[in-house]
Write a protein that holds these residues in place. Structure first.
Motif, short mmCIF file in Angstrom:
data_model
loop_
_atom_site.label_atom_id
_atom_site.label_comp_id
_atom_site.label_asym_id
_atom_site.label_seq_id
_atom_site.Cartn_x
_atom_site.Cartn_y
_atom_site.Cartn_z
N THR A 93 0.84 -1.21 0.00
CA THR A 93 0.00 0.00 0.00
C THR A 93 0.87 1.24 0.00
N HIS A 96 2.09 6.94 2.21
CA HIS A 96 1.58 8.22 2.71
C HIS A 96 0.26 8.07 3.45
N LEU A 97 -0.45 6.98 3.26
CA LEU A 97 -1.73 6.79 3.95
C LEU A 97 -1.53 6.69 5.46
N ARG A 100 0.54 10.18 7.76
CA ARG A 100 -0.15 11.32 8.34
C ARG A 100 -0.42 11.17 9.83
#
Length: 245
Positions: A93, A96-97, A100
């Protein structure tokens, strides 16, 4: 040669900080970025390189865990399984998910370490028992996915789920996380993202730092160690937040 020297020094400092209860990535991850590695490569290279410091500190930690039952046997399988899931999640995946929320998790971990004694006295035993397994699993997942600050989070969880002594919690953390990092390292190696020249230089320094770190942890007053861990976590959270922004 300059890159190798920078990573060797960063590895030594990171090994000392991490095994003494702080955050290895406060030094190692920015050092890898500074020598030109992109974020994902720096993340997985950092994870592989610091296996050496984790192994050396885990060997040193055995003496602190012999006098009474430690949380290692209880939480080892769960931590290893969750970390493997996190590593697989990282390579399939977009990073950047999760990036944060990383600064906030690290910051919360540092605050929990700082306030651990107060929270531990006020938290009912039943509540601590009920939160233990999900908390350990969450830290393991986070460790496999990103890793920066996983040591602080693991110490916080151990302190809040039954281990009242900070040096023992730090020792248990060292053993749990080095075991949990082995399978993710294999996943990262197979993924092809590891920069091996950087990993070897950083890892060599980290082995030396990992041998020194537990001695530092034993000699520092507990209150000073708690404050140092909290300060390190705030600094790393600020760095991750600014770099992510």
């Amino acid at each position: 040669m300059l890159t190798v020297a920078v990573l060797l020094v960063a590895g030594v400092v990171a090994g000392i900080i991490g095994t003494a209860g702080g955050i290895t990535s406060l030094v190692a991850y920015p050092a890898l970025l500074a020598v030109g590695l992109p974020p994902l490569a720096a993340n997985v290279t950092n994870s592989v390189a610091l296996l050496g410091s984790g192994a050396s500190s885990a060997l040193r930690a055995r003496s602190q865990l012999r006098d009474r039952p430690s949380p290692v046997g209880r939480w080892l399988a769960l931590t290893v399984g969750a970390s493997l899931c996190g590593a697989v999640l990282l390579v399939v995946t977009p990073a950047h998910l999760f990036d944060r929320v990383v600064p906030f998790l690290v910051l919360v971990g540092g605050v929990l370490v700082l306030l651990g004694p107060l929270l531990d006295r006020r938290r009912p035993e039943a509540a601590r028992a009920g939160a233990a397994a999900p908390s350990i699993a969450a830290v393991g997942l986070y460790n496999g996915y990103f890793g920066a600050g996983a040591g602080v989070l693991m110490i916080a969880v151990l302190l809040l789920t039954g281990e009242s002594d900070l040096p023992r919690a730090n020792a248990a953390k060292n053993v749990l996380l080095v075991c949990a990092d082995l399978l993710p390292a294999v996943v990262f190696a197979v993924s092809g993202h590891v920069v091996w020249s950087a990993a070897l230089a950083l890892g060599a320094g980290a082995v030396a730092g990992g041998l020194i770190g537990p001695t530092v942890a034993q000699r520092l007053p507990h209150a000073v160690l708690r404050i140092a861990i909290a300060v390190c976590s705030v600094a790393l959270a600020a760095y991750l937040f600014v770099s992510g922004a």
